[in-house]
Design an enzyme around this catalytic site. Structure first.
Site, PDB file in Angstrom:
ATOM      1  N   HIS A 263       0.941  -1.157  -0.047  1.00 49.36           N
ATOM      2  CA  HIS A 263       0.201  -0.100   0.105  1.00 49.36           C
ATOM      3  C   HIS A 263       0.941   1.060  -0.039  1.00 49.36           C
ATOM      4  CE1 HIS A 263      -3.746  -2.448   0.941  1.00 49.36           C
ATOM      5  NE2 HIS A 263      -2.686  -3.071   1.796  1.00 49.36           N
TER       6      HIS A 263
ATOM      7  N   SER B  69      15.904  20.885 -15.874  1.00 50.18           N
ATOM      8  CA  SER B  69      14.506  21.806 -16.005  1.00 50.18           C
ATOM      9  C   SER B  69      15.059  22.989 -16.626  1.00 50.18           C
ATOM     10  CB  SER B  69      14.123  22.077 -14.716  1.00 50.18           C
ATOM     11  OG  SER B  69      13.365  23.062 -14.762  1.00 50.18           O
TER      12      SER B  69
ATOM     13  N   LYS C  51      17.180  20.885 -10.714  1.00 51.86           N
ATOM     14  CA  LYS C  51      16.190  19.547 -10.959  1.00 51.86           C
ATOM     15  C   LYS C  51      17.038  18.402 -11.598  1.00 51.86           C
ATOM     16  CE  LYS C  51      12.421  18.983 -10.417  1.00 51.86           C
ATOM     17  NZ  LYS C  51      11.338  19.597 -11.527  1.00 51.86           N
TER      18      LYS C  51
ATOM     19  N   GLU D  87      10.009   7.913 -16.695  1.00 48.10           N
ATOM     20  CA  GLU D  87       8.979   8.292 -17.140  1.00 48.10           C
ATOM     21  C   GLU D  87       8.538   7.975 -18.401  1.00 48.10           C
ATOM     22  OE1 GLU D  87       9.191  12.029 -13.731  1.00 48.10           O
ATOM     23  OE2 GLU D  87       9.323  12.416 -15.908  1.00 48.10           O
TER      24      GLU D  87
END
Length: 459
Positions: A156, A277, A283, A290
Site C-alpha cells: 500500500h 529543467s 532539478k 517516466e
C-alpha cells in the site's frame, strides 16, 4: 498510372484516394522480408517446374539486386504502387523486364503480406528475447552487489517489512523470466508459413509449400488456406506478451521514480538517463523512466486496436487488416528501446545504502518480528499481533520507534519478552532470519542468485 491489378477497371482512383488507401509509407519496413519471401517463392517455383531454371535464376538475380539496394537505402518507393509488394514487383519488372511479372504466379498479396509479418516478428521476437536476457544479467550483477543492502519493503506504499535490495531486484528478474517464456512460446505460432495459401483458396499450380517454408526457416505451414491469410493471432499474441512486459517495466519505472526523489533518496540515476529543467537549475528528472511508464500505454493501445479490428472480420482477407502493421512496428520499436534503456539505467545507477538502511531504522517495519517473537514463545499469533500493535501506539505517542522503547515497556506488555528483543528488532537480523523458500533471507537470496544465473546460462 496503370495499376498492376487494373485490368478490369475503366477508371483509376484520384490521387488523394490512392494516398488514403496506400500503406507503402509504413509497410516499406518489410522490404527485406518481402524480398526474402520472394526469393524463396522463386526457388520453389523452379523446384516445381513452374519456372524454368533460367527464369528463376534471372528473377533471383533481380531480387538480390533489389535487396542490396534496400540494404543501402537506395530504393525509391511510390504511393502509386500502394504497398511494399507492388512496389517491389514494379521494381523487379523495371530491373529484369516482363519476366518479373511471373514471380507472382501461385501467390497473392494476401499470403505474401502474412509471410512478411511472420518473418518480421520471428526476427524481432528473437531479438527481444536477447534484450530481456541482457537486462536480466544486469539485474543479477546489481543484485550480487547488494545482497545485504537493506531497504523497507512496502505494501500500500506504506513501509511493511525490511528486505534485501537484491531480493527486490530479483523480483523483476523472475517477472522478466515469465516474459521470456511468453515470447518463446509465441514463436511456435510465429514460425508457421502462410506462403502458398494464395488469396484464400490455395492455387491450382503444383506448388510445394513445405519447401518454401523450409527455405524461410519456418517450422510448419498453415493447414488451412483461409486461416493462413486471415490469421493475426500471432501478432495479437506478440502484442499481448509485449503489453505484459511493458507493464512490468512500468511498475519498475514507478519505483525508480520514487526512489530517486528527494523524499526517498534511495538511488541516484546516472546523468545519461536523466534531464534537467529549463527553469529550475537544481532539478534532475528521471525522464527515461517516466517515458517508459508512459510508452506502456501506446503498447496497450496497439493490442486493443488490433483486437478491435479483428473482432468483426469475416474470412478471409479484408482491407481492415492493413491496420495491423503500424501498431506492430511501433510496439517492436518501443519494447526494444525500453529494454535497452532500462538495462543501462539500472547498470549505472548509484545505490544509497545508508539512506535505505536509515529508512528501516526509523519506522515500524520490524513490528512483525516482535509478533513472530511472541508467537514462537507460545502466544497465539492474533494475541501477539494485538500486543505489538499497542506497543507501536505507545511509541507513536512518545515519538520514538520500537528499538528505542525501554525494556520495562516490553515487559509490561508481556512477560514473554526478554533482553534479546532488541536483537530481534535489528533490521539486518530481521532480514537474515527470513529463510523460507523464496524469502528475503541473505542465504536464500544467494541461492536465488545462483538459480537466476542458471536460467541465464541455459537460455
Amino acid at each position: 498510372m496503370k495499376k498492376l491489378w487494373g485490368g478490369r477497371f475503366q477508371k483509376t482512383p484520384e490521387k488523394w484516394v490512392d494516398e488514403f488507401g496506400a500503406s507503402i509509407h509504413f509497410d516499406k519496413t518489410l522490404v527485406k522480408e518481402d524480398i526474402s519471401g520472394s526469393l524463396a517463392h522463386a526457388s520453389m517455383l523452379k523446384k516445381c517446374g513452374i519456372l524454368t531454371e533460367e527464369e528463376a535464376e534471372k528473377i533471383k538475380e533481380g531480387l538480390t539486386s533489389l535487396l542490396h539496394k534496400a540494404e543501402k537505402n537506395e530504393l525509391d518507393f511510390s504511393v502509386d504502387y500502394e504497398d511494399i509488394h507492388l512496389n517491389i514487383e514494379k521494381m523487379l519488372i523495371d530491373e529484369i523486364g516482363p519476366l518479373g511479372g511471373k514471380l507472382h504466379t501461385a501467390r497473392s498479396r494476401n499470403d505474401q503480406v502474412a509471410t512478411d509479418m511472420h518473418l518480421y516478428l520471428k526476427e524481432h521476437t528473437e531479438h527481444i528475447l536477447d534484450l530481456i536476457a541482457a537486462f536480466q544479467g544486469v539485474l543479477v550483477e546489481k543484485a550480487e552487489e547488494h545482497v545485504e543492502t537493506i531497504l523497507p519493503g512496502y505494501t500500500h506504499l506504506q513501509r511493511a517489512q525490511p528486505i534485501s535490495f537484491a531480493h527486490h531486484l530479483l523480483a523483476y528478474f523472475w517477472m522478466l523470466e515469465r516474459d521470456k517464456e511468453r515470447y518463446r512460446d509465441s514463436l511456435k505460432r510465429i514460425n508457421t508459413s502462410p506462403l502458398g495459401c494464395g488469396a484464400l483458396a490455395g492455387t491450382t499450380f503444383p506448388i510445394d509449400r513445405g519447401y518454401s517454408a523450409e527455405l524461410l526457416g519456418f517450422d510448419s505451414i498453415y493447414e488451412n488456406s483461409l486461416d493462413g491469410v486471415s490469421d493475426r493471432d500471432f501478432i495479437l499474441e506478440f502484442l499481448s506478451a509485449s503489453s505484459i512486459l511493458m507493464m512490468h517495466l512500468s511498475r519498475f519505472s514507478e519505483e525508480i521514480i520514487l526512489w530517486c526523489s528527494q523524499e526517498f533518496k534511495f538511488i541516484e540515476l546516472d546523468d545519461t538517463y536523466a534531464t534537467g529543467s529549463s527553469m529550475m537549475p537544481q532539478k534532475k528528472n528521471p525522464d527515461m523512466a517516466e517515458l517508459i511508464r508512459g510508452k506502456t500505454g501506446r503498447v496497450y493501445g496497439s493490442l486493443i486496436g488490433l483486437l478491435t479490428i479483428m473482432k468483426g472480420l469475416p474470412l478471409a482477407y479484408n482491407k481492415d487488416l492493413q491496420e495491423d502493421k503500424e501498431g506492430m512496428f511501433d510496439t517492436v520499436k518501443t519494447v526494444e528501446g525500453s529494454l535497452e534503456i532500462f538495462a543501462g539505467m539500472i547498470k549505472t545507477m548509484t545505490v544509497n545504502q545508508n539512506m535505505m538502511k536509515k529508512a528501516t531504522e526509523q519506522d515500524f517495519s520490524n513490528a512483525t518480528e516482535l509478533a513472530d517473537y511472541l508467537a514462537k514463545k507460545g502466544m497465539p499469533f492474533r494475541d501477539a499481533h494485538e500486543v505489538v500493535g499497542k506497543l507501536v501506539y505507545t511509541c507513536i505517542e512518545k515519538g520514538i520507534y520500537l528499538s528505542s522503547l525501554p525494556f520495562e515497556e516490553f515487559q509490561k506488555a508481556s512477560g514473554l519478552f526478554e533482553e534479546d528483543v532488541y536483537v530481534v528488532l535489528d533490521p539486518h537480523h530481521a532480514v537474515e532470519k527470513r529463510m523460507s523458500e523464496g524469502g528475503t533471507g541473505f542465504k536464500k537470496v544467494k541461492e536465488a542468485l545462483q538459480k537466476a544465473k542458471q536460467k541465464l546460462n541455459n537460455f
